[in-house]
Design an enzyme around this catalytic site. Structure first.
Site, mmCIF file in Angstrom:
data_model
loop_
_atom_site.group_PDB
_atom_site.id
_atom_site.type_symbol
_atom_site.label_atom_id
_atom_site.label_comp_id
_atom_site.label_asym_id
_atom_site.label_seq_id
_atom_site.Cartn_x
_atom_site.Cartn_y
_atom_site.Cartn_z
ATOM 1 N N HIS A 1 -23.639 -50.913 68.736
ATOM 2 C CA HIS A 1 -25.054 -50.869 69.112
ATOM 3 C C HIS A 1 -25.151 -50.288 70.508
ATOM 4 O O HIS A 1 -24.507 -50.768 71.439
ATOM 5 C CB HIS A 1 -25.664 -52.267 69.021
ATOM 6 C CG HIS A 1 -25.656 -52.785 67.615
ATOM 7 N ND1 HIS A 1 -24.660 -53.602 67.130
ATOM 8 C CD2 HIS A 1 -26.496 -52.552 66.573
ATOM 9 C CE1 HIS A 1 -24.897 -53.866 65.855
ATOM 10 N NE2 HIS A 1 -26.005 -53.244 65.494
ATOM 11 N N HIS B 1 -28.293 -48.228 66.164
ATOM 12 C CA HIS B 1 -27.262 -48.831 65.320
ATOM 13 C C HIS B 1 -26.393 -47.700 64.773
ATOM 14 O O HIS B 1 -26.921 -46.665 64.358
ATOM 15 C CB HIS B 1 -27.884 -49.565 64.123
ATOM 16 C CG HIS B 1 -28.876 -50.620 64.480
ATOM 17 N ND1 HIS B 1 -28.667 -51.955 64.226
ATOM 18 C CD2 HIS B 1 -30.109 -50.540 65.059
ATOM 19 C CE1 HIS B 1 -29.721 -52.649 64.616
ATOM 20 N NE2 HIS B 1 -30.610 -51.811 65.126
ATOM 21 N N ARG C 1 -22.680 -62.084 53.178
ATOM 22 C CA ARG C 1 -23.968 -62.040 52.467
ATOM 23 C C ARG C 1 -23.742 -62.503 51.036
ATOM 24 O O ARG C 1 -22.759 -62.120 50.407
ATOM 25 C CB ARG C 1 -24.560 -60.629 52.496
ATOM 26 C CG ARG C 1 -24.859 -60.162 53.917
ATOM 27 C CD ARG C 1 -25.374 -58.748 53.966
ATOM 28 N NE ARG C 1 -25.365 -58.242 55.342
ATOM 29 C CZ ARG C 1 -25.617 -56.995 55.685
ATOM 30 N NH1 ARG C 1 -25.914 -56.102 54.754
ATOM 31 N NH2 ARG C 1 -25.576 -56.620 56.952
ATOM 32 N N ASP D 1 -19.164 -51.838 63.467
ATOM 33 C CA ASP D 1 -20.502 -51.850 64.042
ATOM 34 C C ASP D 1 -20.486 -51.446 65.512
ATOM 35 O O ASP D 1 -19.584 -51.829 66.256
ATOM 36 C CB ASP D 1 -21.080 -53.269 63.945
ATOM 37 C CG ASP D 1 -22.404 -53.297 63.210
ATOM 38 O OD1 ASP D 1 -22.980 -52.225 63.010
ATOM 39 O OD2 ASP D 1 -22.855 -54.395 62.851
ATOM 40 N N GLN E 1 -17.786 -54.766 59.258
ATOM 41 C CA GLN E 1 -18.483 -53.538 59.640
ATOM 42 C C GLN E 1 -17.864 -52.954 60.910
ATOM 43 O O GLN E 1 -17.490 -53.678 61.819
ATOM 44 C CB GLN E 1 -19.961 -53.840 59.903
ATOM 45 C CG GLN E 1 -20.735 -54.276 58.675
ATOM 46 C CD GLN E 1 -22.179 -54.597 59.007
ATOM 47 O OE1 GLN E 1 -22.456 -55.372 59.913
ATOM 48 N NE2 GLN E 1 -23.098 -53.987 58.290
ATOM 49 N N LYS F 1 -33.960 -42.665 61.093
ATOM 50 C CA LYS F 1 -32.510 -42.785 60.938
ATOM 51 C C LYS F 1 -31.926 -41.496 60.368
ATOM 52 O O LYS F 1 -32.637 -40.635 59.850
ATOM 53 C CB LYS F 1 -32.147 -43.965 60.051
ATOM 54 C CG LYS F 1 -32.717 -43.909 58.637
ATOM 55 C CD LYS F 1 -32.292 -45.117 57.822
ATOM 56 C CE LYS F 1 -32.832 -45.040 56.389
ATOM 57 N NZ LYS F 1 -32.259 -46.062 55.517
ATOM 58 N N CYS G 1 -25.944 -57.304 64.828
ATOM 59 C CA CYS G 1 -26.853 -56.797 65.865
ATOM 60 C C CYS G 1 -27.540 -57.888 66.701
ATOM 61 O O CYS G 1 -27.679 -57.708 67.921
ATOM 62 C CB CYS G 1 -27.864 -55.814 65.280
ATOM 63 S SG CYS G 1 -28.348 -56.075 63.591
#
Length: 645
Positions: free
Chosen positions: A388, A518, A366, A386, A384, A472, A337
């Site tokens: 945005h 997200h 991570r 992902d 991911q 969320k 992000c």
């Protein structure tokens, strides 16, 4: 007298000091016998603990998460009591209830505990249950707690006590065992009817690799023996569905200690499977106006300081990479992000540009402790899906509806029929925990609630579960054997646009702050593949499975025709391989059925003469003989039906 308010809004009077169990008994003795836990004014409460003033109450049985939590929390203490009797001198860390059962972290000292000891521990636990010991809650001063646990040499407990505020410390005692605990617990151990010790694991004290390594003892208990039998049968089924086992059998992925722990290697068939999933989502995203972006695998440490991720996740990240330039530090990317925020900032934005939807299959890194790694579900490097979305506040609902369309379409295509939806809202009594104006929060929360209503989703609303930066929506999927997995998530974020000073020019010619959404339908490709394998037991949907069919020549004479069949099917986008081993056809059929290949195509003299294949479907047996082109058409029609929105 005090007034007790029930969940339906009704109010009844009771004597001061009434317990939740007493309240339950006033409804029905049979109902009271099933009640395991309570909440009083929203606070978790022992059902044997008195209520001294006007209160609201909720009562929970086994079929609720709260009921199971109290049952398994009490069982963790029962396990500790048994270990104390069996292994004198053992030291205790923490022993919480978890989603399925409980564990206790212990320092066994001179004792060595192995799986051979499980029956002995289970027997001792049931002996203690037979004593029907009351579980007694006591408030205790900090000084007295430190003295009591210090005299017993309980260094881990003393460390926990030293961090607690005096006046808010409680212990629970059953028999000769006393534990530091907030509760809640059952009134006694007598409700526990079946016990099973499941496994042992290593666990660092407080999750710190520099601290003592303890032994974590996992267990589970039930109020009926039949429930334990059913659970153990479920565990056996879960073993068969273990994605690590299936991934090896299906040649999808591998791990190498030389490469490093938690870093999966995708084999050709697994890489093809991932690619199909990615192409599937890319196609959907293109239809919904997403713009594909690519960001680096590393970023300047300051990027994550600005985003706030360094402060929050720095300990869980790989440590910064130093460059030859003095004072310059980079990091392996822990999330995508912040990079997408910088892409937004790369050009001036107008209200006419919004919403902007940036998507990336971005690999992030991570640092997970070695004891926490598990197949593809807990890894150190993962990709991911992902995206945005940057939008104006009034566009939130519309964007939510579109993202929900994508998630629900994916669930249908992958046959995830049983799922729950949770809306996480902020705590209205504790607004200072959150950023953003009341107006924006009201707009965002209402947009999510209305979007769920429009989709006909019976979403559970939970106050206080929102992230500090916005509300969320989470999708929890139940797999084929009833386990819950969180897959899709959509989050509203006011924080990053503020931190990165993102702006757009509104129709009023003034600068405004966009809202960021997200969104990750798969979550991570690694975890999603793991869940999919376990849900399907390896029998992946026809459109996704690496090999849709295998051609089995009945003898070497027909190997050339089998290769011809594969070439013809490839022209029609049907994935096929040949099993041309010099084996009997019966063995070939058995071996390929074990590989979970959906269609087996048997070819011999008759099939070769007529451009045909003899079709056998996994789990259904013989389906007859048909032309190659007709079989290809049937496969493609079946795929189209699965993936048609």
């Amino acid at each position: 007298m005090i007034n007790i308010t029930f969940p339906d809004g009704s109010v009844r009077e009771f004597e001061q000091g009434i317990t939740p169990f007493g309240v339950a008994e006033s409804i029905s003795p049979r109902f009271a016998a099933d009640v395991l836990a309570a909440k009083v004014n929203g606070e978790e409460w022992d059902i044997s603990r008195p209520i001294d003033g006007d209160s609201s109450i909720e009562l929970f049985k086994w079929d609720s998460p709260e009921g199971k939590h109290a049952f398994w929390h009490s069982s963790a203490h029962l396990l500790a009591e048994a270990l104390q009797e069996l292994y004198p001198g053992v030291k205790f860390g923490i022993g919480p209830a978890i989603e399925n059962g409980f564990y206790y972290d212990i320092a066994p000292g001179e004792h060595k505990i192995t799986s051979d000891d499980f029956p002995k521990i289970e027997k001792k636990m049931m002996e203690l249950v037979a004593r029907k010991e009351d579980i007694v809650r006591r408030d205790i001063a900090k000084e007295d707690a430190l003295r009591m646990f210090g005299d017993r040499g309980e260094t881990y407990k003393c460390e926990l006590i030293s961090e607690l505020e005096d006046g808010h410390i409680t212990t629970y005692t059953q028999g000769a065992f006393t534990d530091l605990c907030r509760g809640p617990h059952l009134p006694s151990t007598s409700a526990i009817k079946a016990v099973k010790i499941l496994s042992l694991a290593g666990a660092y004290w407080r999750g710190d690799e520099k601290r003592d390594q303890l032994v974590r003892v996992y267990g589970i208990t039930f109020p009926k023996k039949k429930m334990l039998d059913e659970y153990l049968a479920l565990l056996e089924e879960a073993k068969k569905r273990d994605h690590r086992k299936l991934g090896k059998e299906m040649e999808l992925f591998a791990f190498s200690s030389t490469v490093g722990q938690g870093l999966p290697l995708w084999l050709p068939k697994g890489a093809a499977l991932r690619d199909r999933l990615e192409q599937f989502l890319r196609k959907i995203q293109k239809e919904y106006g997403y713009l594909q972006v690519i960001t680096p695998h590393i970023g300047n440490k300051q990027l994550y300081v600005t985003s706030g991720h360094w402060a929050k996740y720095g300990k869980d990240s790989f440590q910064p990479i130093k460059t030859p330039q003095e004072g310059e530090e980079y990091m392996l990317k822990p999330m995508n992000c912040p990079h997408h925020c910088e892409i937004y900032k790369a050009a001036p934005r107008s209200y006419r540009d919004l919403p902007l939807r940036f998507a990336e299959f971005g690999t992030v890194y991570r640092y997970e402790q070695s004891g926490e790694l598990h197949g593809l579900t807990r890894v150190r490097g993962f990709t991911q899906d992902d995206a945005h979305l940057f939008c104006a506040p009034e566009q939130i609902k519309g964007e939510f509806l579109k993202v929900m369309d994508i998630i629900l379409y994916i669930f249908r295509a992958l046959d995830f029929k049983d799922f729950e939806v949770q809306i996480s809202l902020r705590d209205p009594k504790n607004k200072e925990k959150y950023i953003g104006s009341d107006e924006n929060w009201h707009l965002a929360e209402n947009a999510i609630i209305e979007a769920c209503a429009e989709k006909g989703l019976n979403a559970r609303q939970v106050e206080g579960e929102a992230a500090f930066y916005g509300p969320k929506l989470d999708f929890m999927v139940k797999d084929a054997i009833g386990r819950r997995w969180q897959l899709g998530t959509i989050q509203v974020d006011y924080n990053l646009p503020e931190r990165f000073e993102l702006e757009y020019t509104g129709s009023d010619n003034q600068k405004h702050r966009p809202v960021m959404i997200h969104r990750a339908p798969f979550g991570s490709m690694e975890r999603f593949v793991a869940v999919l394998l376990e849900h399907t037991a390896g029998k992946l949907p026809l459109w996704l499975i690496p090999e849709q069919c295998v051609v089995l020549p009945i003898s070497e004479k027909f190997n050339e025709y089998a290769a011809h069949v594969v070439r013809e099917l490839d022209k029609h986008d049907v994935r096929a391989i040949v099993d041309d081993r010099n084996e009997k056809i019966g063995k070939k059929i058995r071996d390929n059925e074990l590989k979970k290949i959906p269609y087996l195509l048997i070819v011999g003299e008759k099939e070769a003469e007529n451009e045909e294949v003899s079709v056998r479907k996994q789990g259904e047996g013989d389906k007859g003989t048909m032309k190659i082109i007709n079989f290809a058409d049937e496969i493609n029609a079946e795929v189209a039906k699965m993936t048609n929105k």
